[in-house]
Write a protein that holds these residues in place. Structure first.
Motif, PDB file in Angstrom:
ATOM      1  N   GLY A 200     -23.208  14.348 -55.515  1.00 11.44           N
ATOM      2  CA  GLY A 200     -22.202  13.546 -54.330  1.00 11.44           C
ATOM      3  C   GLY A 200     -22.071  14.513 -53.384  1.00 11.44           C
ATOM      4  O   GLY A 200     -21.728  14.127 -52.197  1.00 11.44           O
ATOM      5  N   TYR A 201     -21.988  15.674 -53.390  1.00 12.53           N
ATOM      6  CA  TYR A 201     -22.080  16.722 -52.329  1.00 12.53           C
ATOM      7  C   TYR A 201     -23.461  16.653 -51.351  1.00 12.53           C
ATOM      8  O   TYR A 201     -24.278  16.510 -51.853  1.00 12.53           O
ATOM      9  N   ASN A 202     -23.007  17.229 -50.315  1.00 13.39           N
ATOM     10  CA  ASN A 202     -24.381  17.328 -49.317  1.00 13.39           C
ATOM     11  C   ASN A 202     -25.362  18.233 -49.562  1.00 13.39           C
ATOM     12  O   ASN A 202     -24.831  19.174 -50.206  1.00 13.39           O
ATOM     13  N   ILE A 203     -26.374  17.956 -49.229  1.00  7.00           N
ATOM     14  CA  ILE A 203     -27.502  19.192 -49.490  1.00  7.00           C
ATOM     15  C   ILE A 203     -27.357  19.719 -48.261  1.00  7.00           C
ATOM     16  O   ILE A 203     -27.394  19.580 -46.907  1.00  7.00           O
ATOM     17  N   VAL A 204     -27.315  21.236 -48.679  1.00 10.16           N
ATOM     18  CA  VAL A 204     -27.059  22.387 -47.494  1.00 10.16           C
ATOM     19  C   VAL A 204     -28.511  22.991 -47.128  1.00 10.16           C
ATOM     20  O   VAL A 204     -28.649  23.582 -46.067  1.00 10.16           O
ATOM     21  N   ARG A 205     -29.400  22.973 -48.057  1.00 13.44           N
ATOM     22  CA  ARG A 205     -30.736  23.541 -47.942  1.00 13.44           C
ATOM     23  C   ARG A 205     -31.673  23.250 -49.170  1.00 13.44           C
ATOM     24  O   ARG A 205     -31.109  22.493 -50.147  1.00 13.44           O
ATOM     25  N   VAL A 206     -32.963  23.501 -49.093  1.00 12.30           N
ATOM     26  CA  VAL A 206     -33.904  23.170 -50.192  1.00 12.30           C
ATOM     27  C   VAL A 206     -34.284  24.626 -50.354  1.00 12.30           C
ATOM     28  O   VAL A 206     -35.202  25.290 -49.612  1.00 12.30           O
ATOM     29  N   LEU A 207     -34.552  25.041 -51.667  1.00 14.95           N
ATOM     30  CA  LEU A 207     -35.056  26.152 -52.140  1.00 14.95           C
ATOM     31  C   LEU A 207     -36.459  26.033 -52.323  1.00 14.95           C
ATOM     32  O   LEU A 207     -37.170  24.774 -53.033  1.00 14.95           O
TER      33      LEU A 207
END
Length: 108
Positions: free
Chosen positions: A47-54
Motif C-alpha cells: 500500500g506504500y508508494n513505489i519510490v524506485r525499481v531495482l
C-alpha cells in the motif's frame, strides 16, 4: 573506494551474501531473485508508494526488517519487509537471505 565499488571488487556473483566493510561498520548485501525488477516502496507493504525499481541482478543491504503486507515471491510467502535505505523497503520474499525468518533487527 565507495561501498558499491568494494562490493564489486570482492565479487558479488551468485546468491551468496557479501560482507563489505566501510570504516568499522560491516554491511551484508543480499541478492534479489534472478530476473526480477523489484519495486522499492516507501514503507513495509504494497500500500506504500513505489519510490524506485531495482534492476535485475541487484544486491541490497538489509539495515533492519519490519512486518507488513504478506507477499508471495520466489523465496516463499512472507510478511517481512527489508529496509534497504532510509524510507526504502522491499519484500523479503524476493531477497535471498537464506532464512524464512528475521535476519536483522526489527525497524523502529
Amino acid at each position: 573506494m565507495s561501498v558499491e565499488q568494494v562490493a564489486e571488487a570482492e565479487g558479488t556473483d551468485g546468491g551468496e551474501a557479501v560482507t563489505v566493510t566501510a570504516d568499522t561498520t560491516a554491511v551484508r548485501y543480499y541478492s534479489v531473485a534472478p530476473g526480477v525488477r523489484l519495486n522499492v516502496r516507501s514503507g513495509p507493504g504494497t500500500g506504500y508508494n513505489i519510490v524506485r525499481v531495482l534492476v535485475e541482478g541487484a544486491k541490497v543491504p538489509i539495515y533492519c526488517q519490519a512486518p507488513g503486507t504478506t507477499v508471495t515471491g520466489p523465496y516463499g510467502t512472507s510478511n517481512i519487509w527489508d529496509n534497504i535505505d532510509n524510507g526504502e523497503y522491499v519484500s523479503d520474499a524476493y531477497v535471498h537471505t537464506g532464512s524464512d525468518g528475521y535476519i536483522a533487527a526489527r525497524c523502529g
